[in-house]
Design an enzyme around this catalytic site. Structure first.
Site, mmCIF file in Angstrom:
data_model
loop_
_atom_site.group_PDB
_atom_site.id
_atom_site.type_symbol
_atom_site.label_atom_id
_atom_site.label_comp_id
_atom_site.label_asym_id
_atom_site.label_seq_id
_atom_site.Cartn_x
_atom_site.Cartn_y
_atom_site.Cartn_z
ATOM 1 N N LEU A 100 -5.429 0.292 11.883
ATOM 2 C CA LEU A 100 -5.274 1.211 12.537
ATOM 3 C C LEU A 100 -3.551 1.198 12.891
ATOM 4 O O LEU A 100 -3.235 0.645 13.101
ATOM 5 C CB LEU A 100 -5.563 1.507 14.326
ATOM 6 C CG LEU A 100 -7.291 2.290 14.297
ATOM 7 C CD1 LEU A 100 -8.049 2.284 15.972
ATOM 8 C CD2 LEU A 100 -7.681 3.386 13.658
ATOM 9 N N ASP A 101 -3.354 2.495 12.822
ATOM 10 C CA ASP A 101 -1.463 2.580 13.060
ATOM 11 C C ASP A 101 -1.164 2.070 14.332
ATOM 12 O O ASP A 101 -1.928 2.690 15.474
ATOM 13 C CB ASP A 101 -1.391 3.809 12.540
ATOM 14 C CG ASP A 101 -1.556 4.139 11.246
ATOM 15 O OD1 ASP A 101 -1.755 3.725 10.671
ATOM 16 O OD2 ASP A 101 -1.242 5.901 11.071
ATOM 17 N N VAL A 102 0.138 2.014 14.156
ATOM 18 C CA VAL A 102 0.943 1.512 15.730
ATOM 19 C C VAL A 102 0.390 2.964 17.138
ATOM 20 O O VAL A 102 -0.101 2.861 18.296
ATOM 21 C CB VAL A 102 1.791 1.443 15.915
ATOM 22 C CG1 VAL A 102 2.704 1.333 17.156
ATOM 23 C CG2 VAL A 102 2.084 -0.170 14.700
ATOM 24 N N THR A 104 -2.176 4.903 16.510
ATOM 25 C CA THR A 104 -3.222 5.836 16.451
ATOM 26 C C THR A 104 -4.246 4.793 17.542
ATOM 27 O O THR A 104 -4.018 3.493 17.499
ATOM 28 C CB THR A 104 -4.173 5.406 14.832
ATOM 29 O OG1 THR A 104 -3.277 5.921 14.159
ATOM 30 C CG2 THR A 104 -5.756 5.648 14.916
ATOM 31 N N HIS A 183 -2.104 5.150 6.025
ATOM 32 C CA HIS A 183 -1.877 6.314 6.469
ATOM 33 C C HIS A 183 -2.051 7.542 5.895
ATOM 34 O O HIS A 183 -2.096 8.736 6.268
ATOM 35 C CB HIS A 183 -0.005 6.911 6.880
ATOM 36 C CG HIS A 183 0.700 6.089 7.264
ATOM 37 N ND1 HIS A 183 1.897 5.720 7.412
ATOM 38 C CD2 HIS A 183 0.334 4.938 8.097
ATOM 39 C CE1 HIS A 183 2.432 4.809 8.456
ATOM 40 N NE2 HIS A 183 1.409 4.057 8.628
#
Length: 239
Positions: A100-102, A104, A183
């Site tokens: 997961l993105d930072v 998210t 992303h």
């Protein structure tokens, strides 16, 4: 399992430290001192180190409610890794199932079972991933159709797989995708001229984030959850 490996699997000892423990006579198998690391430990054997019974850790399957500001990658980063949120032995053996993105939040799976991970993230199995997105602008009237058809992301030569978008309100939507491009969710909404203000993953395959887990908290998966994720995509399309 070899005795030296058994020691490493059930303690914090490195392989060289395990050899030292064996050489010093501090390890017993069924009450007898054993100094050979090649000795094979069998089911039912009582293995002790300094008179403490040892049990191998085994494979682990964990769900974590990831807060914002944590990095799933193990590379050097200005953000702390999600693994630092876990209070478990042999943490260095674990890896995240995808990322997961930072910024998210939400469900992330963590394990030391590589085959199980591959089963979930392999594009061939199309495991559903469900996200709740909060948007800067209202959704266009045809958003559902655009996501169902597939969206050509900037820099890609093929559109995304069909996705399911369900409106929660004009600036919030629940999106189900079956891929894990870089992303991807943010880029899909950006292709519509919109910006994702907040993104939260609610579900992977048949397993939803436990509502009792606060951000940063985790728990071990139940046996049926582990099995259901391993079987993802057998009978229908999921990611």
């Amino acid at each position: 399992m070899r005795l030296d490996k058994y020691l490493c699997e059930s303690t914090d000892l490195t392989r060289s430290q395990a050899r030292g423990a064996l050489a010093s006579g501090r390890v017993t198998v069924n009450g007898a001192v054993m100094k050979k690391g090649t000795h094979v430990v069998r089911d039912g054997d009582d293995v002790r180190w300094m008179d403490e019974t040892l049990v191998p850790i085994g494979l682990r399957y964990i769900m974590l409610n990831k807060p914002a500001g944590y990095e799933c990658s193990i590379r050097n980063s200005q953000h702390p890794p999600v693994m630092h949120l876990l209070d478990v032995d042999k943490r260095e053996r674990l890896h995240t199932v995808g990322r997961l993105d930072v910024d998210t939040t939400g469900l992330i799976l963590i394990t030391d079972d590589g085959q199980w991970t591959h089963r979930i993230i392999s594009p061939r199995h199309r495991c559903d991933k469900v996200y709740l997105a909060t948007l800067a602008e209202p959704l266009p009237d045809n958003a559902e159709d655009l996501f169902t058809t597939g969206i050509l992301l900037e820099g890609e030569d093929k559109p995304t797989l069909p996705a399911v978008l369900v409106r929660v309100d004009e600036r919030c939507a629940r999106l189900t995708i079956q891929e894990g491009k870089y992303h991807q969710v943010r880029r899909m909404f950006a292709s519509l001229g919109n910006h994702v203000l907040a993104l939260h993953r609610e579900r992977i395959g048949p397993v939803a984030l436990d509502a009792d887990l606060q951000p940063g908290e985790s728990r071990y998966l139940k046996p049926d959850e582990v099995t259901s994720l391993a079987q993802t995509g057998d009978s229908d399309a999921a990611a």
